[in-house]
Design an enzyme around this catalytic site. Structure first.
Site, short mmCIF file in Angstrom:
data_model
loop_
_atom_site.label_atom_id
_atom_site.label_comp_id
_atom_site.label_asym_id
_atom_site.label_seq_id
_atom_site.Cartn_x
_atom_site.Cartn_y
_atom_site.Cartn_z
N HIS A 90 16.32 -7.78 43.01
CA HIS A 90 16.24 -8.57 41.95
C HIS A 90 17.86 -9.13 41.44
CE1 HIS A 90 17.95 -5.78 38.89
NE2 HIS A 90 17.44 -4.75 39.57
N ASP A 124 23.04 -2.46 40.85
CA ASP A 124 21.58 -2.71 40.16
C ASP A 124 21.65 -4.25 39.90
OD1 ASP A 124 19.13 -2.46 39.03
OD2 ASP A 124 20.08 -1.79 37.16
N GLU A 181 13.73 -8.41 36.55
CA GLU A 181 13.26 -7.22 36.87
C GLU A 181 13.73 -6.12 35.60
OE1 GLU A 181 13.96 -2.85 38.15
OE2 GLU A 181 15.20 -4.28 37.14
N GLU A 182 14.66 -6.54 34.68
CA GLU A 182 15.07 -5.70 33.80
C GLU A 182 14.30 -5.82 32.66
OE1 GLU A 182 17.10 -3.41 34.27
OE2 GLU A 182 18.37 -4.17 36.00
N GLU A 234 16.94 -0.95 45.32
CA GLU A 234 17.14 -1.01 43.97
C GLU A 234 18.41 -0.18 43.79
OE1 GLU A 234 16.98 -1.29 40.72
OE2 GLU A 234 15.27 -2.46 40.23
N HIS A 281 23.84 0.59 34.04
CA HIS A 281 23.65 -0.50 33.10
C HIS A 281 24.58 -0.52 32.07
CE1 HIS A 281 18.76 -0.55 33.24
NE2 HIS A 281 19.31 -1.25 34.18
#
Length: 934
Positions: free
Chosen positions: A186, A198, A232-233, A258, A331
């Protein structure tokens, strides 16, 4: 007294201490190096034709030079960049390739290379039409439904054995061919991170794979579908949108790339089955264990990836490969190229390349079967699997059914083997185990010769329980006084647990050996380990059979090693003389010395001193000074010296070793210290085989799982996971890793245990007093602000773990200055605390879009101002994550990751919204940001 030996591998203190320490240190260091050091990327930028590591690294820097959440302007720019990179790659492969506009808003006509047989056909789908609507049951949120419009980019590389027709152009057509391989990553990030790992590394890896498989000579046999999904998030929306695309019916195998950390090695998180996992064996640096897959499947790992969409909704078979640590950067704004490396990029890229090559070249019937519903290609029948790597170089894969068969075999065969050996020993009169004495018949009558074979039988379980209790006690202690120390110092916790176990086992083993020495300490310890291992294996076997859980695979190897070590201990008894022969020797020496040997219970104790008369008989020395006059300190027993304490003496003065009474030189020199005289003929080197078998298995299998568990959980306390559970698991793995050392600790010298006692003291003080967070291991808090635009009610809150840290952060927020705040258990994040206060009012941008006249109420965005002082805690970039308001009289919506461009301009297209039902209409703005502790 103890006898010295020149044998460098004899079972004596110095060889045991040195050999066991060197072996354990070597195995643990090797394991740590594999776990922490990423294999270096090749110096050559193009180690494989069609792959360029430098180019991939530059792509990653471009991709991750800004936050790019779904529906943001930067996200649109990344999408355009991906399409441009695809054009660049494919134009270089074929001058006949004709790129189209990257901003087409509809499902484009596939773009293709020329039709030369040397160049694989490549089709690019700029998918702007796939969409879906899902209800609350899909997301597990009451009253929530989602409508989503996808913006995925899809590339299809036709395989040499694929159907040559453009079947996807016909609406609702059945997919043709044997099926293809889906590669997924993604390209959106969270609103608080750059998304380097990510999932930037996954995106650039797939770009390189497209370049490789469109290079002449590299055309795959099975077609490849490369999916760059967006969203995706947020609920895995990009992958869900792909389920509506025709290409979703063509693929039957997938490889998902991922990131759940920010660097390190790319781990095989999980796999659907044994057959597809075997293709991962081709990876040059395989890394992973089946334990992680069971953790996801059983809900111990809360986060999810697109894997669940491909496996659960599409019914595909495949692999989930991802980064997993350090999670503190996950994140956040530290998920950037500065905190990852080319080595990590190459680790994922090389694994993806080798796995994809193997999957696309496979022409077997492994993935064939009956045609499924919805016009898909078949995926075949799958079988649950077990997998693990060996030092990051080799990879073992076999079926769960095989593991179950091995488990059942080990539950039955080893006990039978030990019983058979014991019966043979009993037959040949050499079963000294469990033998307290031997009945001996001689010319003068019958007599009982003490063997003391039971001595030390109950010793090991008591020592083991005490050592395990010490580690568990430390777990409770750290949880109570400094529960977050593992967040930044996991290896300090490991050092504390391991040191405590070694010292406690050594101390009590030496104390027991001093009080009641026995040659069977090692044998009985192994026998107890065999019994405990058998019970654990029973539990693991039930899990394998009833729940398809493969996480207990290590116990098969662990128990097998214990069994072999125990069997060696039984076989050693064949080296002893027959018990009847020993009894004869015993009587002969007794008659020759005109003495008798005391009973087993008395002669074994070093703490019982002889009487004064016995001392005179043994030494031949008597006081010639006559009897003294009685005083207040004179002993009432007169014949003995006055003393204040019990008459304890050192062993060498209390009695002579039993071997000196029973054996002749040189036999008695082979008996260690005060152990049983018959032990002189026991082999002195077999202990090395026993130790190597158990230490290797414990370190390689259990140690690997322990380190992976640490990496997966030690920074999840900020997500609400139980600190006590994490520390208890540290204690469990410490015990399992070091348990093979227990049977040998009574032969250890004091040097290493005393050193480890100092390590224990230092690490315990550090773990209790040190501040648990650092610049590289920041505490993550979740900021939420809710504003009711109808009533003006405004509430800001922080969600996180650790009440004291949340209080300190709130007290330093200018917006909360002088306010009282209320803290309760978070309703949205299990295990966390939510503290709320009256927040700052947002500046709502008026809606000037022409369509606004058609809506009674509309909200397009808001800006939350961050005071300068607060920026030392909160990163300066702030993005409003959620917007909620009235769309019309019937629906309410929440725009997800609303575009920054929309905030200022009051127009633009929203790709996603959430529909709420059943509650009074209400508009609010939600903003979330990760905060940083000290």
């Amino acid at each position: 007294m103890k006898k010295t030996s020149r044998n460098p591998i004899a079972f004596t203190p110095l060889p045991v201490t040195i050999i066991t320490s060197v072996i354990y240190a070597g195995l643990l260091i090797a394991l740590l190096v594999v776990h922490t050091v990423v294999p270096s990327a090749p110096r050559d930028a193009s180690p494989v034709a069609g792959i360029n590591i430098t180019e991939a690294w530059h792509d990653l820097q471009t991709l991750s030079n800004g936050f790019h959440p779904y529906n943001s302007r930067r996200n649109d720019e990344i999408r355009d960049w991906i399409l441009q990179r695809l054009d660049t790659i494919l134009v270089k492969k074929s001058p006949a390739y004709r790129p189209r506009s990257v901003r087409s808003s509809t499902f484009t006509t596939p773009r293709t290379t020329n039709t030369s047989h040397e160049i694989p056909l490549a089709y690019v789908f700029n998918d702007m039409t796939s969409n879906f609507t899902s209800s609350a049951s899909v997301f597990g949120t009451s009253g929530l439904s989602v409508y989503f419009e996808g913006t995925n980019v899809i590339v299809y590389i036709r395989g040499s054995e694929d159907d040559q027709s453009d079947w996807w152009k016909t609406p609702h057509a059945r997919a043709q061919g044997k099926g293809g391989v889906l590669l997924n990553a993604h390209y959106d990030s969270v609103s608080t991170g750059f998304g380097a790992t990510d999932d930037g590394v996954g995106v650039v890896s797939i770009l390189q794979l497209i370049k490789y498989f469109t290079t002449p000579g590299h055309q795959p046999k099975r077609g490849i579908v490369a999916l760059f999904n967006n969203g995706e998030e947020d609920f895995l929306n990009g992958a869900r949108a792909f389920t509506q695309h025709p290409m979703s019916r063509f693929v039957h195998i997938f490889l998902n790339l991922e990131g759940a950390g920010a660097g390190g090695r790319a781990v095989l998180f999980r796999s659907t089955d044994t057959e597809v996992t075997r293709f991962y064996q081709k990876s040059p640096y395989p890394f992973g264990t089946a334990l992680s897959g069971d953790g996801f499947r059983r809900g111990f790992v809360r986060s999810q990836t697109d894997y669940v969409v491909f496996d659960g909704i599409l019914g595909l078979r495949g692999l989930d490969v991802a980064f997993m640590e350090p999670r503190a950067r996950y994140h956040t704004d530290q998920d950037d190229t500065r905190h990852t490396s080319k080595d990590s990029l190459w680790h994922m890229l090389s694994a993806a390349l080798s796995t994809t090559k193997a999957l696309t070249q496979d022409t077997s019937s492994t993935f064939e079967g009956k045609n499924p519903d919805k016009g898909k290609v078949p995926s075949g029948s799958e079988t649950p699997g077990v997998w693990f790597d060996l030092f990051g170089r080799a990879f073992v894969v076999f079926r769960l059914h095989t593991l179950f068969a091995l488990s059942v075999t080990l539950l039955v065969v080893p006990p039978l083997v030990l019983v058979i050996i014991a019966l043979i020993l009993l037959k040949v009169d050499k079963l000294y185990l469990f033998s307290s004495s031997k009945h001996h018949h001689h010319s003068e009558g019958d007599d009982t010769v003490p063997l003391q074979g039971w001595r030390g039988f109950f010793r090991y379980p008591i020592i083991f329980i005490l050592a395990a209790a010490a580690d568990v006690g430390l777990a409770f202690l750290i949880t109570k006084f400094n529960p977050f120390i593992v967040y930044s110092s996991p290896y300090a916790v490991w050092s504390m647990m391991l040191s405590a176990w070694v010292f406690v086992v050594w101390f009590f083993s030496r104390a027991a050996d001093f009080a009641r020495p026995t040659a069977f300490h090692r044998a009985y310890s192994l026998l107890w380990m065999f019994g405990g291992g058998w019970l654990i294996l029973v539990f693991a076997t039930v899990l394998e059979h009833r729940f398809d859980i493969a996480a207990g695979y290590f116990m098969v190897f662990y128990f097998a090693a214990i069994f072999l070590a125990t069997m060696i201990a039984f076989l050693e008894l064949f080296g002893l003389s027959r018990k009847s022969e020993y009894a004869n020797d015993f009587e002969c020496h007794e008659n020759a010395n005109q003495g008798s040997i005391r009973s087993a219970s008395i002669s074994s104790s070093r703490l019982l001193a002889p009487t004064a008369d016995e001392q005179i008989e043994e030494t031949g020395v008597q006081d010639d000074g006559g009897e003294e006059d009685a005083t207040e300190s004179t002993s009432l027993l007169r014949g003995r010296k006055s003393t204040t304490f019990a008459n304890y003496v050192t062993p060498n003065r209390a009695q002579e070793p039993e071997a000196d009474k029973v054996l002749e030189d040189p036999k008695k020199d082979k008996v260690f210290g005060y152990e049983q005289a018959w032990s002189w003929s026991l082999p002195s080197w077999t202990w090395i085989l026993q130790f190597i078998l158990m230490a290797f298995v414990a370190t390689v299998f259990v140690g690997q799982i322990g380190l992976l568990f640490m990496s997966a959980t030690y920074q999840t306390l900020a997500d609400g996971n139980s600190a006590l559970t994490v520390y208890i698991m540290f204690a469990v793995f410490s015990v399992l890793v070091l348990a093979p050392l227990g049977p040998f600790m009574h032969r250890y010298t004091y040097h290493i245990p005393i050193f480890l006692l100092c390590v224990l003291a230092g690490t315990l003080i550090y773990n209790l007093l040190a501040f648990p967070f650092s610049t590289n291991n920041r505490l993550k808090l979740y900021f939420v602000q809710k504003v009711d635009l109808d009533t003006g009610i405004n509430e800001a809150s922080l969600n996180g773990a650790g009440r004291s840290y949340i209080d300190e952060v709130i007290q330093n927020l200018p917006s909360a200055s002088g306010q009282s705040f209320c803290c309760t258990d978070s309703k949205t994040r299990l295990g966390l605390i939510e503290c709320s206060w009256v927040g700052l009012s947002p500046k709502v941008v008026p809606n000037t879009h022409p369509e606004a006249k058609m809506r009674p109420t509309s909200v397009f965005g808001a800006v939350i101002h961050v005071p300068a002082k607060l920026r030392s805690i909160v990163p300066s970039r702030t993005l409003v994550s959620r917007v909620q308001g009235k769309m019309n009289d019937f629906d309410r919506f929440r725009m997800m990751e609303a575009r920054k461009s929309d905030y200022g301009a009051g127009h633009g297209r929203s790709h996603g919204m959430s529909i709420y039902d059943g509650k009074p209409a209400k508009a609010s703005i939600l903003g979330r940001k990760d905060l940083v502790g000290k």
